[in-house]
Design an enzyme around this catalytic site. Sequence first.
Site, PDB file in Angstrom:
ATOM      1  N   LYS A 171       0.831  -1.206   0.000  1.00 18.22           N
ATOM      2  CA  LYS A 171       0.000   0.000   0.000  1.00 18.22           C
ATOM      3  C   LYS A 171       0.868   1.260   0.000  1.00 18.22           C
ATOM      4  CE  LYS A 171      -2.259  -0.932   3.826  1.00 18.22           C
ATOM      5  NZ  LYS A 171      -1.781  -2.266   4.253  1.00 18.22           N
ATOM      6  N   ARG A 225      10.956  -1.896  11.105  1.00 17.45           N
ATOM      7  CA  ARG A 225       9.897  -1.589  12.054  1.00 17.45           C
ATOM      8  C   ARG A 225       9.780  -2.698  13.094  1.00 17.45           C
ATOM      9  NH1 ARG A 225       4.714  -0.020   8.560  1.00 17.45           N
ATOM     10  NH2 ARG A 225       3.763  -1.210  10.249  1.00 17.45           N
ATOM     11  N   ARG A 269      -9.895   1.133   8.528  1.00 15.61           N
ATOM     12  CA  ARG A 269      -9.423  -0.230   8.737  1.00 15.61           C
ATOM     13  C   ARG A 269     -10.387  -1.079   9.535  1.00 15.61           C
ATOM     14  NH1 ARG A 269      -3.135   0.379   8.323  1.00 15.61           N
ATOM     15  NH2 ARG A 269      -2.392  -1.604   9.098  1.00 15.61           N
ATOM     16  N   ARG A 302      11.416  -5.926   4.908  1.00 13.45           N
ATOM     17  CA  ARG A 302      11.143  -4.508   4.686  1.00 13.45           C
ATOM     18  C   ARG A 302      12.055  -3.610   5.516  1.00 13.45           C
ATOM     19  NH1 ARG A 302       5.112  -2.286   5.021  1.00 13.45           N
ATOM     20  NH2 ARG A 302       5.169  -2.799   7.237  1.00 13.45           N
TER      21      ARG A 302
HETATM   22  P1  AMP Z   1       0.751   0.228   8.861  1.00  7.98           P
HETATM   23  O1  AMP Z   1       1.931   1.111   8.755  1.00  7.98           O
HETATM   24  O2  AMP Z   1      -0.356   0.633   7.957  1.00  7.98           O
HETATM   25  O3  AMP Z   1       1.083  -1.224   8.724  1.00  7.98           O
HETATM   26  O4  AMP Z   1       0.191   0.419  10.358  1.00  7.98           O
HETATM   27  C1  AMP Z   1       0.982   0.102  11.483  1.00  7.98           C
HETATM   28  C2  AMP Z   1       0.145   0.048  12.744  1.00  7.98           C
HETATM   29  O5  AMP Z   1      -0.452   1.327  12.987  1.00  7.98           O
HETATM   30  C3  AMP Z   1      -1.020  -0.924  12.718  1.00  7.98           C
HETATM   31  O6  AMP Z   1      -0.627  -2.253  13.033  1.00  7.98           O
HETATM   32  C4  AMP Z   1      -1.932  -0.320  13.776  1.00  7.98           C
HETATM   33  O7  AMP Z   1      -1.460  -0.590  15.082  1.00  7.98           O
HETATM   34  C5  AMP Z   1      -1.762   1.165  13.513  1.00  7.98           C
HETATM   35  N1  AMP Z   1      -2.727   1.654  12.496  1.00  7.98           N
HETATM   36  C6  AMP Z   1      -2.467   2.034  11.223  1.00  7.98           C
HETATM   37  N2  AMP Z   1      -3.577   2.418  10.576  1.00  7.98           N
HETATM   38  C7  AMP Z   1      -4.580   2.266  11.476  1.00  7.98           C
HETATM   39  C8  AMP Z   1      -5.989   2.486  11.438  1.00  7.98           C
HETATM   40  N3  AMP Z   1      -6.615   2.943  10.332  1.00  7.98           N
HETATM   41  N4  AMP Z   1      -6.687   2.221  12.560  1.00  7.98           N
HETATM   42  C9  AMP Z   1      -6.119   1.782  13.683  1.00  7.98           C
HETATM   43  N5  AMP Z   1      -4.811   1.534  13.796  1.00  7.98           N
HETATM   44  C10 AMP Z   1      -4.045   1.781  12.712  1.00  7.98           C
END
Ligand code: AMP
Length: 221
Positions: free
Chosen positions: A20, A167, A95, A134
């Site tokens: 994404k 990460r 989400r 990553r």
């Molecule tokens: P990502 O970078 O998109 O993989 O997001 C990393 C982490 O951020 C996720 O595992 C959640 O803990 C939090 N997070 C990201 N987007 C959301 C969202 N829309 N709602 C809730 N938590 C989120």
Amino acid sequence: MSDTNSNPRLILLGPPGAGKGTQAEKLSEHLDVPHLSAGERLRRAVDEGTEAGQRAEPYIEQGKLVPVEVVVDIMSEAMFFGEGAEGFVVDGFPRNIDQYRELRETLENEGEEIDNVISLEVPEEEIIRRLTGRRICEECGRNYHVDFRPPEEDNKCDVCGGSLYQREDDRPETIQERLDVYREESLPVKSKYREEDLLVEIDASGSIEDVFEDIRSRIDI
Ligand code: AMP
């Protein structure tokens, strides 16, 4: 959608590791609108130690979704009142169903619409390979992969020269939790956008360029 759409509003959905962030970056450059990443904004809030960041931190560490109001506040502000006021490519929001409902309400209040919701589809074993390799630039947030998209110089960002890091939530135990959360909470959001006739499903297991071309041709940009 076509190139003449002056305020394109796109949302990218898909499991963690589907690409994404990578595709959102490319779409944002192509369409000249900001890339608004929910995960990146939350991580930034954590680093800055804001109130939202302090609330979000334990959830991010465990691979769980942060409370709805925390992410809705951050994303609504960015999408409708901040950088995204004239179009955006959002990744990682909404989400779950509560976030979807909140976004729908804001769209109605603001008299705005989403053009397309692009769902990137990748098999789980591929996701695990992608996430464990990553790496991310600590300065500009650009994504790399040790095998599939290595930087020109080891551990250094090609664009800004920043150091690359892994990460914490890309560790195998947390990846499994994030995949479970995706299945249980995020898949229903996809169904909602299918009902709204906005959903475009893309096979994202190919190369970055192939996936990007597929998205472009499917949404006509
Ligand atoms: P990502 O970078 O998109 O993989 O997001 C990393 C982490 O951020 C996720 O595992 C959640 O803990 C939090 N997070 C990201 N987007 C959301 C969202 N829309 N709602 C809730 N938590 C989120």
